[in-house]
Every structure is written in C-alpha cells, then in structure tokens.
Design a protein around this motif. Structure first.
Motif, PDB file in Angstrom:
ATOM      1  N   LEU A 468       0.826  -1.212   0.000  1.00 40.37           N
ATOM      2  CA  LEU A 468       0.000   0.000   0.000  1.00 40.37           C
ATOM      3  C   LEU A 468       0.858   1.259   0.000  1.00 40.37           C
ATOM      4  O   LEU A 468       0.546   2.248  -0.679  1.00 40.37           O
ATOM      5  CB  LEU A 468      -0.920  -0.014   1.225  1.00 40.37           C
ATOM      6  CG  LEU A 468      -2.008  -1.091   1.256  1.00 40.37           C
ATOM      7  CD1 LEU A 468      -2.648  -1.155   2.638  1.00 40.37           C
ATOM      8  CD2 LEU A 468      -3.061  -0.834   0.193  1.00 40.37           C
ATOM      9  N   THR A 469       1.933   1.203   0.761  1.00 45.26           N
ATOM     10  CA  THR A 469       2.827   2.366   0.841  1.00 45.26           C
ATOM     11  C   THR A 469       3.421   2.688  -0.521  1.00 45.26           C
ATOM     12  O   THR A 469       3.587   3.867  -0.878  1.00 45.26           O
ATOM     13  CB  THR A 469       3.944   2.107   1.865  1.00 45.26           C
ATOM     14  OG1 THR A 469       3.352   1.880   3.147  1.00 45.26           O
ATOM     15  CG2 THR A 469       4.896   3.291   1.956  1.00 45.26           C
ATOM     16  N   LYS A 470       3.718   1.665  -1.301  1.00 53.07           N
ATOM     17  CA  LYS A 470       4.255   1.887  -2.651  1.00 53.07           C
ATOM     18  C   LYS A 470       3.263   2.631  -3.532  1.00 53.07           C
ATOM     19  O   LYS A 470       3.662   3.247  -4.524  1.00 53.07           O
ATOM     20  CB  LYS A 470       4.624   0.555  -3.305  1.00 53.07           C
ATOM     21  CG  LYS A 470       5.850  -0.123  -2.731  1.00 53.07           C
ATOM     22  CD  LYS A 470       6.311  -1.295  -3.580  1.00 53.07           C
ATOM     23  CE  LYS A 470       5.284  -2.399  -3.655  1.00 53.07           C
ATOM     24  NZ  LYS A 470       5.792  -3.584  -4.406  1.00 53.07           N
ATOM     25  N   ARG A 471       1.982   2.583  -3.180  1.00 49.95           N
ATOM     26  CA  ARG A 471       0.957   3.300  -3.948  1.00 49.95           C
ATOM     27  C   ARG A 471       0.658   4.678  -3.361  1.00 49.95           C
ATOM     28  O   ARG A 471      -0.290   5.339  -3.768  1.00 49.95           O
ATOM     29  CB  ARG A 471      -0.337   2.487  -3.998  1.00 49.95           C
ATOM     30  CG  ARG A 471      -0.402   1.487  -5.127  1.00 49.95           C
ATOM     31  CD  ARG A 471       0.350   0.240  -4.843  1.00 49.95           C
ATOM     32  NE  ARG A 471       0.197  -0.762  -5.901  1.00 49.95           N
ATOM     33  CZ  ARG A 471       0.830  -1.925  -5.895  1.00 49.95           C
ATOM     34  NH1 ARG A 471       1.649  -2.250  -4.896  1.00 49.95           N
ATOM     35  NH2 ARG A 471       0.663  -2.767  -6.892  1.00 49.95           N
ATOM     36  N   GLY A 472       1.431   5.111  -2.387  1.00 49.01           N
ATOM     37  CA  GLY A 472       1.259   6.452  -1.845  1.00 49.01           C
ATOM     38  C   GLY A 472       0.449   6.535  -0.575  1.00 49.01           C
ATOM     39  O   GLY A 472       0.220   7.639  -0.054  1.00 49.01           O
ATOM     40  N   ALA A 473      -0.002   5.405  -0.038  1.00 51.62           N
ATOM     41  CA  ALA A 473      -0.764   5.433   1.206  1.00 51.62           C
ATOM     42  C   ALA A 473       0.158   5.654   2.400  1.00 51.62           C
ATOM     43  O   ALA A 473       1.315   5.232   2.405  1.00 51.62           O
ATOM     44  CB  ALA A 473      -1.531   4.134   1.378  1.00 51.62           C
ATOM     45  N   THR A 474      -0.372   6.316   3.403  1.00 48.22           N
ATOM     46  CA  THR A 474       0.309   6.420   4.696  1.00 48.22           C
ATOM     47  C   THR A 474      -0.277   5.323   5.580  1.00 48.22           C
ATOM     48  O   THR A 474      -1.474   5.366   5.921  1.00 48.22           O
ATOM     49  CB  THR A 474       0.079   7.792   5.334  1.00 48.22           C
ATOM     50  OG1 THR A 474       0.579   8.806   4.454  1.00 48.22           O
ATOM     51  CG2 THR A 474       0.786   7.875   6.682  1.00 48.22           C
TER      52      THR A 474
END
Length: 606
Positions: A468-474
């Motif tokens: 998820l982080t790789k997609r810009g999520a925090t």
C-alpha cells in the motif's frame, strides 16, 4: 501379486530380471547417465539395481522403507534432539545408522536457513548415504505445497496455493507453478515434493485441509491435480505425491490430533473423493500418500486407511490399478497411533501394502518391529522386496541413483529468479476474488489516504502495508493475531477512527474448535465495522469467514497470506487489475452447511 512382479522378485539378479525391470521403466529413465560427480554412488544401471537388491541384508532392505529427518541445518552438527530420538547426535549419524531410503526437510525443525544451505545439507546427507553400507542415495523430500504449507520460504518462489489455483481456474498456470516449484526444489537436492493435495474440500469446517485443496468440485480438483503432476514430473523431473488417499476433504477433525471418520457411502466416495486420485494415476503419478482417516464404507474394521489392507491393497492397488510408490502420512500423527502401539503401526502399514514409512516417532522400536515381523514369518521377505523394488526403480527413473548431488554455487541461478517471481505474481494476480462490494468501495482511487492494516499475521499485515505504501498510502500496522485480546481490539478500533480506510485480515475466523479464536476475530471485525469508517475485510486463508460477519459491505478472498498474495490484493484494491477469481467452493451460511451464502463460481469484477 502379478506373474510379472513375481518373476522380478524371485529372479532379480538374473538377466531375465533385468529385462523385466527394464520393461517397467520408461526408456528415457535408462539413458546414459550424466558425467559422474565426485563421490558418485555405484548404482547407475538396471543390472546394478538388481545386483544391489540381491546383496542387501534384511536390515538394509527395511531401511529403504523408512523416511527420516534430522534436527538442525547441518548434517554434521550434534543436536540433543537427535540423540533423544535416534540415539545418535547428528543427521549424518542417523543416515549411517538406519540407511534410510528417504529424508524429509522441515523448517519447523530447524532444517531450513536458505536454499544454498539446503543444497549443501543435501550433499552432506548424500555423501554419507553413498559412502556407507549399501551406498544407495536417499530420496530427499519436503512438503512444498505452496500457499499456506511451505517448508522453504523466500527467496524461493512463493505461489498462492491450491485454492488460489482453483479460483483462477487455469490448468496451464497450475502446471507452470508446479514446474517452477519442482525445478527450484531439485536445485536444492530435493527430489520429491509431497504435493499436490488431491483432497476435495466439501466441508467448510475442515480444520486441516481447507485452502490446501483446489476446490469442492471433484472435476476441478482432478484437472488441477493432473496439471500439477505434469508440472512436477514432466517439467521439473521430480517425484510428485498425490495426497491424502482415500480423501481427507470431508472431516471436522484434524488427523494430527485425533482420528477422523468420513461417513461417505461407497457411491459418494466414488463421485467425490476418488476422481482426483484416479486422474492422477492415469496421468502417471509416481507416489501417493495415505490418510490417517477411517472410512467405514471402504473398510468397516475401524482401522485408519494407512493401516487398512482393504483400502491400500484392495482399493488403491487392485481397483484403481496404482503401481507406484505408497508412502504413509507422518506416523507421528495422533490419528494413526490411536488404536495400536508404534511397533504394531509400522508392521500393519506394511501388511496393508504401504512401501515407505514417513516420520516414525519411535524409529528404533519400529525398525526392529519390522525386522522381527519378517524373521518370525509374519511378513515375508518377498513382501519387503516388492516395496524395495518400487523404491529403487523410482530412484533410478528420477536420476537419484546416478546423480544425487547438486551444485550449491548454482542455486541462485534457479531459485527465486526474477523470471520465476514475475511469473508467480502474474499467476496469483488472477486468483483474488471479490466476494462482496455493496458500498462500491472498490476500487480505491489513487488519492493519498491514511490506511490502517490490522488483523492476523505479523509478516502478512506488514507485507500488505508495504504494498500500500508503494501506492502512496500512509499506513499504520496494528497486528492483532488469531485470538485478539480486548486491549488489541480496542487499540485497532481507536486507530481505525484516526484513519481513512481500514483493511482487516482474517485467518480462519470461522474456526469453532477454539472458542476464543472464534469470538475474538469476529469481534474485531464487528467492532471495526461499528466505527462507521470504511472497512475492507480480507480473508487471507479459507474464504468461509464472511459467514460470521456478513454485515461487512466489502469482502475479498486471497486464499493465501504470502507477500505475493498481498501484492495481488493491493493491485485489486487500487484497480490496477480487475478481480478475476471465482469461488472454487460454496461459502455456506454459518451453522447451515447445506445452504450457500455465496455459491461456487461467484465472484465480482468491474
């Protein structure tokens, strides 16, 4: 016993015997062997197989019928646990003492550090096997089913497992996955995989099979079983093992801890359980593993199938025509030890028609019991020779006898290569099943958001957060385990209120065997839903969990919890791929096993 086999057994060392044995082995199996590495054992031809059998002592013959293991990652490192079990301290000494026909690796028994270490370990073991006594290499095996049952994790290539293949419905991909798995195992010196699982999981409360099965549909299980047999045996050149005969798919008991009874009628067994094994046999499966289960319609004695001559010899050998190797499931399991003592179990398994005894819990006692049974006349030496013939011929057919060693320096060129990893990701991408999307929550937009990842699995929740982080999520991770405490649930609820989206992972939340687990995983999900925030529920093992919190508006099934499955899940969550998986089983209403909440074949997309 057929006239052909009788001829082989009674005149094994003669030219006639060699010609007879040659007729049983494909021509490709007796081609000229590759150049012999240092330490190569002497058995490289059919004539030498026949001569070796004639020259073996009774104890050496029986040793070939045992499949053992050793504690620790090095064949020469002492471990008190080996001394306690075998009376000798190192795995190398175990091999020298028993001269076993097979060996099995377990990550849970400190065997596995990494693929290169396993290749070295395999060579150490084979060096001992080929330099003492009869000098016959062992067939080294493991349970690399993929999905939730793997003994060798990353960097070895990981797949979604059987039910993920069932959801994707691709025989080509199932075969490709088995071929990759088999080639990677072979590079580590492992020549037999105790896979594929051919059980038809028709019971949503099955505690031991579940997602290890391809499906509840016998035809789909048959098709995918055959595909994986072809992948392991034809593409990778290792031994496949269909399990667990005569079928472990309809039980609410775990044979590791109790003796299950399956009350299928003979007609039900013929239509539900038998087809995948029949298909595997027709496809040329090398080996079949037994189940420690009672099926009264096949044998009313109450004996587990492993110890049942009517099942092993009557059904498997005579009715189904299986001529390959029969190996027991682990003899250390409670189910097979429930009725008889360990010594009697070993003898009765051989009397039933089994060829190899896997993981005997009392090896000295069980080895001596078999020797004594032959010397007393209870078991004939001809019966031992029959199994020995199958064991050695399979080793010859698969190249174990003339090429048992591997090159540890070359492991990295086969195991976990970029091509293998990309192929695995492509295959798993097709399996993710969107079961429910009532609020049209999915797919998520690409906007920045705060996401809580909670629920089961330290590695799994972190792997999903990483994707998820790789997609810009925090992302925030709050792992709660299989039986969340009230404090952990309260903490997850508080964190959910501070985030935009919560993804909660469940793992066998349906499992009624453990009341606390049942209550707590379900309570976690329900309390998160009560926050009114956006909650996405994901079953990372069996897809049946939603029956216990059907109020969840968004529900996804991944059938596995490896990082590769979490990456595929993330692709679906963000709409990078459309969900393509279809349920390979019914999800029944809780407490109503005959009523489908979501039927076989259900699966949403966009």
């Amino acid at each position: 016993m057929s006239a052909l086999r009788r001829s082989v057994l009674t005149t094994l060392a003669s030219a006639t015997a060699v010609a007879t044995v040659a007729a049983l082995v494909p021509a490709a199996a007796v081609a000229a062997p590759p150049p012999e590495p240092k330490g190569q054992p002497p058995i490289t031809s059919l004539q030498q197989v026949a001569t070796a059998m004639k020259g073996m002592s009774l104890e050496e013959k029986i040793g070939q019928m045992f499949v053992l293991f050793g504690y620790g990652p090095d064949a020469h490192k002492p471990d008190q646990r080996n001394t306690n079990l075998y009376g000798v301290a190192t795995p190398a000494e175990v091999v020298a003492k028993y001269k076993p026909g097979g060996w099995i690796y377990f990550n849970a028994r400190d065997n596995v550090q990494n693929p290169t270490q396993l290749a070295t370990y395999s060579n150490q073991l084979q060096t001992v096997a080929t330099s003492t006594g009869i000098r016959v290499p062992m067939t080294i095996a493991t349970d690399q089913e993929q999905g939730v049952v793997v003994r060798i994790g990353p960097p070895a290539t990981q797949f979604g497992g059987n039910m993920a293949h069932g959801a994707a419905r691709s025989t080509a991909d199932a075969r490709t996955a088995a071929g990759i798995t088999g080639r990677e195992l072979k590079a580590m010196g492992i020549r037999q995989d105790y896979a594929p699982v051919a059980d038809v999981n028709v019971n949503a409360l099955n505690p031991v099979i579940g997602v290890r099965s391809f499906s509840s549909d016998p035809q789909l299980v048959s098709d995918l079983t055959v595909a994986q047999v072809q992948g392991y045996q034809k593409d990778a050149g290792i031994i496949a093992t269909a399990k667990h005969f005569p079928g472990h798919g309809d039980t609410v008991d775990d044979s590791h801890t109790s003796l299950p009874t399956i009350n299928h009628t003979r007609e039900q067994w013929n239509t539900i359980d038998a087809p995948p094994f029949k298909a595997a046999i027709k496809a040329g499966i090398d080996s079949i593993m037994t189940a420690h289960i009672v099926i009264p319609s096949l044998d009313p004695s109450g004996d587990p199938a492993t110890l049942s001559k009517p099942i092993m010899t009557g059904v498997l050998r005579k009715e189904l025509g299986f001529k390959g190797l029969i190996i027991t499931d682990a003899l250390e399991m409670a189910a097979v030890r429930a009725k008889y003592g360990d010594a009697e179990v070993a003898v009765r398994a051989i009397e039933a028609g089994v060829d190899q005894l896997l993981l005997p819990p009392a090896p000295d006692v069980q080895f001596r019991a078999v020797v004594d049974a032959v010397k007393s006349g209870r078991i004939s030496e001809r019966r031992i020779d029959e199994s020995l013939m199958r064991i050695l011929l399979l080793k010859l057919k698969k190249g174990v006898l003339f090429h048992p060693f591997v090159d540890p320096a070359k492991v990295a060129t086969t195991v976990g290569t970029p091509d293998h990893l990309a192929t695995a990701q492509r295959i798993v991408d097709k399996s993710i099943t969107l079961v429910k999307n009532n609020a049209n929550t999915l797919p998520l937009s690409n906007q920045a958001r705060k996401v809580l990842v909670t629920g089961w699995g330290v590695n799994t929740t972190q792997a999903l957060a990483n994707s998820l982080t790789k997609r810009g999520a925090t992302t925030t991770v709050a792992q709660t385990g299989a039986a969340p405490t009230d404090a952990a649930i309260a903490d997850a609820v508080a964190k959910a209120q501070a985030n935009d989206v919560t993804v909660v992972l469940t793992q066998k939340a349906w499992d009624t065997r453990v009341t606390d687990k049942l209550a707590k995983q379900q309570k976690l999900v329900k309390d998160l839903l009560a926050t009114g925030k956006t909650v996405i529920v994901v079953a990372v093992r069996d897809p049946y969990d939603i029956a216990y919190f059907d109020q969840a508006p968004t529900y996804v099934a991944t059938y596995g919890y490896q990082a590769v499955s979490m990456e595929s899940l993330t692709k679906v969550l963000y709409g990078e791929i459309a969900p393509a998986g279809k349920l390979p089983v019914d999800i029944p209403v809780a407490g109503q096993p005959a009523t489908a909440l979501y039927p076989f074949g259900h699966g949403l997309s966009w």
